[in-house]
Design a protein around this motif. Structure first.
Motif, PDB file in Angstrom:
ATOM      1  N   GLN A  54       0.801  -1.216   0.000  1.00  8.31           N
ATOM      2  CA  GLN A  54       0.000   0.000   0.000  1.00  8.31           C
ATOM      3  C   GLN A  54       0.839   1.274   0.000  1.00  8.31           C
ATOM      4  N   PHE A  55       1.941   1.261   0.756  1.00  8.81           N
ATOM      5  CA  PHE A  55       2.762   2.460   0.893  1.00  8.81           C
ATOM      6  C   PHE A  55       3.360   2.859  -0.457  1.00  8.81           C
ATOM      7  N   GLY A  56       3.971   1.920  -1.127  1.00 11.43           N
ATOM      8  CA  GLY A  56       4.594   2.199  -2.426  1.00 11.43           C
ATOM      9  C   GLY A  56       3.592   2.668  -3.458  1.00 11.43           C
ATOM     10  N   ASP A  57       2.447   2.007  -3.487  1.00 14.51           N
ATOM     11  CA  ASP A  57       1.397   2.409  -4.424  1.00 14.51           C
ATOM     12  C   ASP A  57       0.938   3.833  -4.160  1.00 14.51           C
ATOM     13  N   LYS A  74      13.064   4.125   5.119  1.00 18.88           N
ATOM     14  CA  LYS A  74      13.356   4.260   6.544  1.00 18.88           C
ATOM     15  C   LYS A  74      12.265   5.125   7.181  1.00 18.88           C
ATOM     16  N   GLN A  75      11.907   4.761   8.390  1.00 17.96           N
ATOM     17  CA  GLN A  75      10.820   5.461   9.076  1.00 17.96           C
ATOM     18  C   GLN A  75      11.073   6.964   9.171  1.00 17.96           C
ATOM     19  N   GLU A  76      12.309   7.354   9.402  1.00 15.76           N
ATOM     20  CA  GLU A  76      12.599   8.786   9.553  1.00 15.76           C
ATOM     21  C   GLU A  76      12.487   9.559   8.228  1.00 15.76           C
ATOM     22  N   ALA A  85       6.397  13.023   3.079  1.00 18.98           N
ATOM     23  CA  ALA A  85       5.042  13.573   3.188  1.00 18.98           C
ATOM     24  C   ALA A  85       5.030  15.058   2.805  1.00 18.98           C
ATOM     25  N   LYS A  86       6.038  15.784   3.231  1.00 19.46           N
ATOM     26  CA  LYS A  86       6.117  17.211   2.880  1.00 19.46           C
ATOM     27  C   LYS A  86       6.321  17.399   1.383  1.00 19.46           C
ATOM     28  N   ILE A  87       7.195  16.598   0.792  1.00 18.34           N
ATOM     29  CA  ILE A  87       7.459  16.692  -0.648  1.00 18.34           C
ATOM     30  C   ILE A  87       6.192  16.402  -1.444  1.00 18.34           C
ATOM     31  N   LEU A  88       5.461  15.384  -1.017  1.00 14.86           N
ATOM     32  CA  LEU A  88       4.273  14.946  -1.750  1.00 14.86           C
ATOM     33  C   LEU A  88       2.993  15.641  -1.292  1.00 14.86           C
ATOM     34  N   LYS A  89       3.136  16.559  -0.330  1.00 16.92           N
ATOM     35  CA  LYS A  89       1.995  17.306   0.219  1.00 16.92           C
ATOM     36  C   LYS A  89       0.917  16.344   0.711  1.00 16.92           C
ATOM     37  N   ALA A  90       1.362  15.384   1.503  1.00 22.00           N
ATOM     38  CA  ALA A  90       0.469  14.361   2.056  1.00 22.00           C
ATOM     39  C   ALA A  90       0.498  14.441   3.576  1.00 22.00           C
ATOM     40  N   LEU A  95       0.579   8.402   5.535  1.00 16.37           N
ATOM     41  CA  LEU A  95       1.721   7.658   4.996  1.00 16.37           C
ATOM     42  C   LEU A  95       2.328   6.737   6.045  1.00 16.37           C
ATOM     43  N   HIS A  96       2.414   7.213   7.276  1.00 20.46           N
ATOM     44  CA  HIS A  96       2.985   6.389   8.344  1.00 20.46           C
ATOM     45  C   HIS A  96       2.128   5.147   8.574  1.00 20.46           C
ATOM     46  N   THR A  97       0.823   5.289   8.531  1.00 17.95           N
ATOM     47  CA  THR A  97      -0.076   4.150   8.714  1.00 17.95           C
ATOM     48  C   THR A  97       0.145   3.106   7.626  1.00 17.95           C
ATOM     49  N   LEU A  98       0.235   3.547   6.375  1.00 19.65           N
ATOM     50  CA  LEU A  98       0.469   2.607   5.276  1.00 19.65           C
ATOM     51  C   LEU A  98       1.836   1.957   5.384  1.00 19.65           C
ATOM     52  N   TRP A  99       2.843   2.738   5.776  1.00 16.35           N
ATOM     53  CA  TRP A  99       4.196   2.203   5.951  1.00 16.35           C
ATOM     54  C   TRP A  99       4.192   1.113   7.024  1.00 16.35           C
TER      55      TRP A  99
END
Length: 96
Positions: A4-7, A45-47, A53-58, A63-67
């Motif tokens: 899910q995260f990659g998608d 990596k988690q960090e 998220a900032k780059i993708l304006k998400a 994103l953390h949940t999907l990761w």
């Protein structure tokens, strides 16, 4: 196996018309690495989630949940009692 995260990061990147190389450079990583992350063959990596998220304006939490879901999936995907174990963990988390 679907990750899910990659998608999601690929979808967000393409929606903003950003190239892999643009996002990878901002994360200080190789384009091939980011490609593998989008395909689910490598983990971010988690960090690095917050800068991404900032780059993708998400939303970071989305994103953390999907990761995290992908991390859990990797751990239990081949286990015969994975579903029952996840239900048990879910009950424990809800109690806290």
């Amino acid at each position: 196996m679907a990750y899910q995260f990659g998608d999601k990061i690929k979808e967000l990147r393409e929606k903003q018309k950003l190239f892999l190389r643009q996002v990878a450079a901002q994360l200080d990583m190789d384009t091939a690495q980011l490609s593998k992350i989008e395909k689910g063959t490598r983990q971010l990596k988690q960090e690095q989630i917050e800068p991404l998220a900032k780059i993708l304006k998400a939303e970071f939490s989305d994103l953390h949940t999907l990761w995290l879901a992908d991390q859990v999936l990797d751990l239990v995907k081949d286990q015969p009692n994975a579903d029952e174990a996840l239900k048990s963990v879910s009950k424990t988390i809800k109690k806290k």
